[in-house]
Design an enzyme around this catalytic site. Structure first.
Site, PDB file in Angstrom:
ATOM      1  CD  GLU A 168      50.812  39.803  49.731  1.00  0.00           C
ATOM      2  OE1 GLU A 168      49.631  39.853  49.306  1.00  0.00           O
ATOM      3  OE2 GLU A 168      51.798  39.811  48.980  1.00  0.00           O
TER       4      GLU A 168
ATOM      5  CD  GLU B 255      54.069  36.501  47.774  1.00  0.00           C
ATOM      6  OE1 GLU B 255      53.580  37.381  47.020  1.00  0.00           O
ATOM      7  OE2 GLU B 255      53.390  35.777  48.520  1.00  0.00           O
TER       8      GLU B 255
END
Length: 400
Positions: free
Chosen positions: A187, A328
């Site tokens: 991320e 995720e």
């Protein structure tokens, strides 16, 4: 993801090196002959539902990776066997490098750490599972020693370091077949949650391009391997919208791959609505049309939003031949606030996986190994038992 974890003062680096000392020289029997040329549809179907080995190889102590430092035990083959037996077909293994990267100009990765990464990969790979490895905590501003920062002024140094680390990792795994997938980063963003800065997004795109070019040039099976790249902070809107994401070119891939086929995948994460999925309080504990208490259900992020988000990834990428991996997703345990919460977590998990299957995406559940209040875990990693069978059942039902 590092949004939810528990740190415990347990095994230190000495234990890690004791464990990894035996791994020196670890090797695999994989060969170039094992490599299959799968289409986007074929590999998506084979990857099925996935599971994250979270808060382990990306866990750190003061910038040094240590797989037990965030409260989980040493990873064992028995855990991976249990995950496979539960029905998962893919395991994503987040990996941090950080202080295990040496100094310039070579940026040599610690050999014992690479050996341990390889051994854990082999636990899953040798079970016939798909495996995804990435560069995880190196891009988090909140992690000591992180350096993969899009908003740093030192981009030439960052890019050189990034290229040399991936070159070493890719070389180490060059003989593995198509069941090993490299993911460029996790991320990565500038640390604030506003719309992406155009210049910084350009740096992220540059990292992805360096990653693809570097892996391809290491040879072996890497010139045909599927490679996974994210947009800004793995955010769906910032990846599909007009914010600056550029799919990297793939000019150095094998000439044997049909020109009509891609070998690049797109990564995104899904934790919406966050007040249900991740906020550590009892305000929102229910999700979806079956919620019985409107006050406990978020005002956004329900079934229609989920469908529109995944459809946008399908329209933008899947229709163009790029597989999409939702690397995720998940929701934390709030059953201490609301005894019905785990039922809604299962409803949510089934909806996410069913919608992913509808739009030909690969869903990968985030498990941080922590059971109990605010945990994401589906398994107890200390004794290799299932702790959330209802959520696992929901995931598998969603994939039918």
């Amino acid at each position: 993801m590092t949004k939810t974890f528990k740190k415990f003062s347990i095994a230190g680096l000495a234990l890690l090196f004791m464990a990894t000392a035996a791994f020196a020289g670890w090797s695999t029997k994989a060969s170039a002959a094992d490599m299959r040329s799968l289409t986007a549809a074929q590999i998506t179907a084979e990857m099925g539902a996935g599971w994250n080995l979270g808060n382990q190889l990306e866990a750190t102590v003061n910038g040094t990776p240590n797989e037990t430092s965030w409260g989980n035990p040493t990873i064992t083959p028995e855990l991976i066997k249990k995950v496979k037996a539960a029905g998962f077909k893919t395991i994503r293994i987040p990996v941090s490098y950080l202080n295990y990267i040496g100094s310039a100009p070579n940026y040599t990765v610690n050999a014992s750490w690479l050996n341990r990464i390889q051994q854990v990969v082999d636990y899953a790979y040798n079970e016939g599972l798909y495996v995804v490895i990435n560069m995880h905590g190196d891009g988090f501003h909140s992690i000591p020693g992180s350096w993969l920062h899009v908003n740093s002024s030192n981009q030439n140094v960052i890019r050189d370091k990034y290229q040399k680390v991936w070159q070493q990792v890719a070389t180490r795994f060059s003989a593995y077949n198509e069941r090993l997938i490299f993911e460029s980063m996790n991320e990565v963003f500038d640390g604030n949650y506003n719309n992406p800065n155009t210049s910084y997004y350009g740096n992220l795109n540059a990292y992805n391009q360096i990653f693809v070019d570097t892996v391809r040039k290491t040879g072996g099976n890497n010139n045909a391997r599927w490679l996974l790249v994210p947009g800004w902070n793995t955010n769906i809107d910032y990846t599909v919208g007009n914010y600056g994401f550029v799919v990297p070119t793939d000019n150095f891939r094998s000439s044997a791959i049909p020109s009509s086929q891609k070998r690049i995948m797109i990564s995104a994460h899904y934790y919406s609505p966050w007040d249900f999925a991740g906020e550590e309080n009892g305000n929102i504990t229910q999700w979806g049309a079956t919620a019985t208490n409107p006050a406990k259900r978020s005002t956004w992020g329900q079934e229609d939003y989920l469908d529109s988000q995944f459809k946008s990834m399908y329209d933008k990428f899947v229709t163009q031949g790029y597989p999409v991996v939702m690397g995720e997703f998940g929701s934390i345990d709030k059953s201490s606030y609301d005894s019905s919460n785990n039922n809604y977590r299962a409803v949510y998990a089934k909806a996410v996986t069913a919608t992913a299957k509808k739009y030909k995406l690969v869903p990968v559940y985030w498990d941080n190994g922590f059971n109990g209040q605010h945990g994401f875990a589906l398994f107890n990693r200390f004794n290799n038992t299932v702790t959330q069978q209802n959520i696992i059942n929901a995931i598998m039902q969603g994939m039918q």
